[in-house]
Write a protein that holds these residues in place. Sequence first.
Motif, PDB file in Angstrom:
ATOM      1  N   LEU A   1       0.864  -1.099  -0.072  1.00  0.00           N
ATOM      2  CA  LEU A   1       0.041   0.002  -0.129  1.00  0.00           C
ATOM      3  C   LEU A   1       1.110   1.226   0.105  1.00  0.00           C
ATOM      4  O   LEU A   1       1.902   1.188   0.509  1.00  0.00           O
ATOM      5  N   GLN A   2       0.174   2.295  -0.619  1.00  0.00           N
ATOM      6  CA  GLN A   2       1.209   3.756  -0.775  1.00  0.00           C
ATOM      7  C   GLN A   2       0.913   4.126   0.621  1.00  0.00           C
ATOM      8  O   GLN A   2       0.068   4.029   1.764  1.00  0.00           O
ATOM      9  N   ASN A   3       1.967   4.745   1.088  1.00  0.00           N
ATOM     10  CA  ASN A   3       2.186   5.516   2.491  1.00  0.00           C
ATOM     11  C   ASN A   3       0.929   6.549   2.862  1.00  0.00           C
ATOM     12  O   ASN A   3       0.702   6.955   1.995  1.00  0.00           O
ATOM     13  N   GLY A   4       0.319   5.893   4.034  1.00  0.00           N
ATOM     14  CA  GLY A   4      -1.002   6.765   4.406  1.00  0.00           C
ATOM     15  C   GLY A   4      -2.128   6.431   3.714  1.00  0.00           C
ATOM     16  O   GLY A   4      -3.194   7.076   3.842  1.00  0.00           O
ATOM     17  N   VAL A   5      -2.218   5.150   2.908  1.00  0.00           N
ATOM     18  CA  VAL A   5      -3.361   5.013   2.251  1.00  0.00           C
ATOM     19  C   VAL A   5      -3.726   3.706   2.678  1.00  0.00           C
ATOM     20  O   VAL A   5      -3.210   2.626   3.002  1.00  0.00           O
ATOM     21  N   LYS A   6      -5.328   3.557   2.891  1.00  0.00           N
ATOM     22  CA  LYS A   6      -5.641   2.212   3.375  1.00  0.00           C
ATOM     23  C   LYS A   6      -6.374   1.654   2.208  1.00  0.00           C
ATOM     24  O   LYS A   6      -6.741   2.164   1.030  1.00  0.00           O
ATOM     25  N   PRO A   7      -6.587   0.252   2.277  1.00  0.00           N
ATOM     26  CA  PRO A   7      -7.188  -0.528   1.013  1.00  0.00           C
ATOM     27  C   PRO A   7      -8.526  -0.170   0.770  1.00  0.00           C
ATOM     28  O   PRO A   7      -9.343   0.327   1.563  1.00  0.00           O
ATOM     29  N   GLY A   8      -8.933  -0.222  -0.452  1.00  0.00           N
ATOM     30  CA  GLY A   8     -10.322   0.347  -0.791  1.00  0.00           C
ATOM     31  C   GLY A   8     -10.817  -0.945  -1.888  1.00  0.00           C
ATOM     32  O   GLY A   8      -9.991  -1.582  -2.343  1.00  0.00           O
ATOM     33  N   GLY A   9     -12.184  -0.797  -1.867  1.00  0.00           N
ATOM     34  CA  GLY A   9     -12.859  -1.521  -3.098  1.00  0.00           C
ATOM     35  C   GLY A   9     -13.587  -2.618  -2.327  1.00  0.00           C
ATOM     36  O   GLY A   9     -13.506  -2.804  -1.113  1.00  0.00           O
ATOM     37  N   LEU A  10     -14.575  -3.258  -3.209  1.00  0.00           N
ATOM     38  CA  LEU A  10     -15.422  -4.296  -2.694  1.00  0.00           C
ATOM     39  C   LEU A  10     -14.990  -5.418  -3.125  1.00  0.00           C
ATOM     40  O   LEU A  10     -14.251  -5.811  -4.230  1.00  0.00           O
ATOM     41  N   GLY A  11     -14.930  -6.647  -2.250  1.00  0.00           N
ATOM     42  CA  GLY A  11     -14.644  -7.868  -2.439  1.00  0.00           C
ATOM     43  C   GLY A  11     -15.402  -8.876  -2.059  1.00  0.00           C
ATOM     44  O   GLY A  11     -16.542  -8.866  -1.182  1.00  0.00           O
ATOM     45  N   VAL A  12     -15.407  -9.959  -3.063  1.00  0.00           N
ATOM     46  CA  VAL A  12     -16.252 -11.013  -2.750  1.00  0.00           C
ATOM     47  C   VAL A  12     -15.262 -12.185  -2.521  1.00  0.00           C
ATOM     48  O   VAL A  12     -14.419 -12.598  -3.302  1.00  0.00           O
ATOM     49  N   LEU A  13     -15.450 -13.065  -1.348  1.00  0.00           N
ATOM     50  CA  LEU A  13     -14.293 -14.065  -1.053  1.00  0.00           C
ATOM     51  C   LEU A  13     -15.426 -15.183  -0.912  1.00  0.00           C
ATOM     52  O   LEU A  13     -16.355 -15.111  -0.095  1.00  0.00           O
ATOM     53  N   PHE A  14     -14.840 -16.376  -1.159  1.00  0.00           N
ATOM     54  CA  PHE A  14     -15.659 -17.568  -0.904  1.00  0.00           C
ATOM     55  C   PHE A  14     -14.736 -18.758  -0.947  1.00  0.00           C
ATOM     56  O   PHE A  14     -13.940 -18.991  -1.851  1.00  0.00           O
ATOM     57  N   HIS A  15     -14.913 -19.740  -0.229  1.00  0.00           N
ATOM     58  CA  HIS A  15     -14.187 -20.859   0.176  1.00  0.00           C
ATOM     59  C   HIS A  15     -14.535 -22.081  -0.984  1.00  0.00           C
ATOM     60  O   HIS A  15     -15.789 -22.000  -1.048  1.00  0.00           O
ATOM     61  N   PRO A  16     -13.703 -22.765  -1.187  1.00  0.00           N
ATOM     62  CA  PRO A  16     -14.120 -24.080  -2.230  1.00  0.00           C
ATOM     63  C   PRO A  16     -15.216 -25.001  -1.468  1.00  0.00           C
ATOM     64  O   PRO A  16     -16.180 -25.391  -2.372  1.00  0.00           O
ATOM     65  N   ASP A  17     -15.211 -24.804  -0.152  1.00  0.00           N
ATOM     66  CA  ASP A  17     -16.202 -25.785   0.431  1.00  0.00           C
ATOM     67  C   ASP A  17     -17.592 -25.374   0.112  1.00  0.00           C
ATOM     68  O   ASP A  17     -18.525 -26.186   0.088  1.00  0.00           O
ATOM     69  N   LEU A  18     -17.640 -24.088   0.019  1.00  0.00           N
ATOM     70  CA  LEU A  18     -19.304 -23.560  -0.226  1.00  0.00           C
ATOM     71  C   LEU A  18     -19.599 -24.031  -1.639  1.00  0.00           C
ATOM     72  O   LEU A  18     -21.069 -24.123  -1.776  1.00  0.00           O
TER      73      LEU A  18
ATOM     74  N   VAL B   1     -21.473  -4.216  -9.331  1.00  0.00           N
ATOM     75  CA  VAL B   1     -22.084  -3.869  -7.823  1.00  0.00           C
ATOM     76  C   VAL B   1     -23.281  -4.505  -7.660  1.00  0.00           C
ATOM     77  O   VAL B   1     -23.454  -4.817  -6.379  1.00  0.00           O
ATOM     78  N   ASP B   2     -24.290  -4.328  -8.521  1.00  0.00           N
ATOM     79  CA  ASP B   2     -25.352  -4.954  -8.333  1.00  0.00           C
ATOM     80  C   ASP B   2     -25.578  -6.464  -7.903  1.00  0.00           C
ATOM     81  O   ASP B   2     -26.239  -6.955  -7.024  1.00  0.00           O
ATOM     82  N   CYS B   3     -24.502  -7.227  -8.640  1.00  0.00           N
ATOM     83  CA  CYS B   3     -24.509  -8.681  -8.177  1.00  0.00           C
ATOM     84  C   CYS B   3     -23.958  -8.782  -6.580  1.00  0.00           C
ATOM     85  O   CYS B   3     -24.335  -9.539  -6.019  1.00  0.00           O
ATOM     86  N   ILE B   4     -23.047  -7.998  -6.588  1.00  0.00           N
ATOM     87  CA  ILE B   4     -22.389  -7.775  -5.282  1.00  0.00           C
ATOM     88  C   ILE B   4     -23.233  -7.681  -3.985  1.00  0.00           C
ATOM     89  O   ILE B   4     -23.251  -8.258  -3.026  1.00  0.00           O
ATOM     90  N   GLU B   5     -23.937  -6.713  -4.193  1.00  0.00           N
ATOM     91  CA  GLU B   5     -25.072  -6.180  -3.295  1.00  0.00           C
ATOM     92  C   GLU B   5     -26.268  -7.422  -3.168  1.00  0.00           C
ATOM     93  O   GLU B   5     -26.699  -7.466  -1.856  1.00  0.00           O
ATOM     94  N   LYS B   6     -26.435  -8.227  -4.098  1.00  0.00           N
ATOM     95  CA  LYS B   6     -27.589  -9.347  -4.028  1.00  0.00           C
ATOM     96  C   LYS B   6     -26.774 -10.513  -2.946  1.00  0.00           C
ATOM     97  O   LYS B   6     -27.422 -10.860  -2.186  1.00  0.00           O
ATOM     98  N   ILE B   7     -25.660 -10.644  -3.231  1.00  0.00           N
ATOM     99  CA  ILE B   7     -24.707 -11.614  -2.421  1.00  0.00           C
ATOM    100  C   ILE B   7     -24.776 -10.984  -1.024  1.00  0.00           C
ATOM    101  O   ILE B   7     -25.191 -11.775  -0.130  1.00  0.00           O
ATOM    102  N   SER B   8     -24.355  -9.931  -0.752  1.00  0.00           N
ATOM    103  CA  SER B   8     -24.506  -9.156   0.618  1.00  0.00           C
ATOM    104  C   SER B   8     -26.016  -9.236   1.312  1.00  0.00           C
ATOM    105  O   SER B   8     -26.170  -9.621   2.515  1.00  0.00           O
ATOM    106  N   LEU B   9     -26.893  -9.036   0.505  1.00  0.00           N
ATOM    107  CA  LEU B   9     -28.327  -9.063   1.166  1.00  0.00           C
ATOM    108  C   LEU B   9     -28.795 -10.671   1.478  1.00  0.00           C
ATOM    109  O   LEU B   9     -29.149 -10.860   2.628  1.00  0.00           O
TER     110      LEU B   9
END
Length: 299
Positions: A87-104, A139-147
């Motif tokens: 990461l750049q100095n003084g910068v926090k990570p950003g963005g949306l992520g979808v993580l899923f385990h193979p068992d799912l 983003v719409d697909c990610i929001e559906k997963i989040s819901l």
Amino acid sequence: MEDVIKVDTIDQYNKLFGLETLHPLVAVVDLSKATTWPSHYRFNYGMYCLYLKDSKCGTIRYGRQKYDYEEGSIVSFAPGQVATTELQNGVKPGGLGVLFHPDLIRGTSLGKEIKYYSFFSYESNEALHLSEKEREVIVDCIEKISLELEHAIDKHSKRLISKNIELLLDYCMRFHDRQFTTRHEANKDVISRFEQLLEEYFQDDRLRQQGLPTVKYFAEKICLSPNYFGDLIKKETGKTAQEYIQNKLIEVAKEWILGTEKTVSQIAFELGFQYSQHFNRLFKKNVGYTPNEYRKLQT
């Protein structure tokens, strides 16, 4: 070199960034809400991860290669892949992520199809770059997963979550194919370079010294990952890179069989084969005749 952090579970990942775990096998993360994070980390992922990057906050590397991403692009990782983030100095990570385990996804349609989402398999420097409209779809697909994750886990949860992830990946695959299409002209340059390198390899003494060339060899010469290079060649020509190499091999073999007095064993050796039987089998598979049969028929 810094230690590799093996991230095997969703909860382990969430704890590294100070995020809440809603489901043991899947998470939608908003990294802008992270309460803690390392500024430099090297993860060995034990799960599938797909991130929509809203800003370029640092450098991501596979090995020594930089991952080419920018604002509004998607980066993805698969189980077993190792990636370093600085990461750049003084910068926090950003963005949306979808993580899923193979068992799912075991036992689901997504589990059977996951190997076909080739953007997960790149040990590469190539991100998926999105238009604004494409970003809205993602983003719409990610929001559906989040819901669905906010709903209490019941007998429908696994199917609904995996189906929504599958929809997300299908859209990514569509946009991935669009990216190939819009880069058609650039891809032509890659093919021209591949053909030139292939010609050079068969013209000098490298066949005898190094043996038959591999797809990996040409991909490295063109500075692409083998998987991305292979996808590009298949998309543009309808043939795999390996078929391209074999066709060139057979073309040269035919010239030597008919244009020289060399024995089949000599030709096999000069083409990089350790055993002439392997050459005979490959030649017959592609031509329909053994090298000796082909020589007799043509003369």
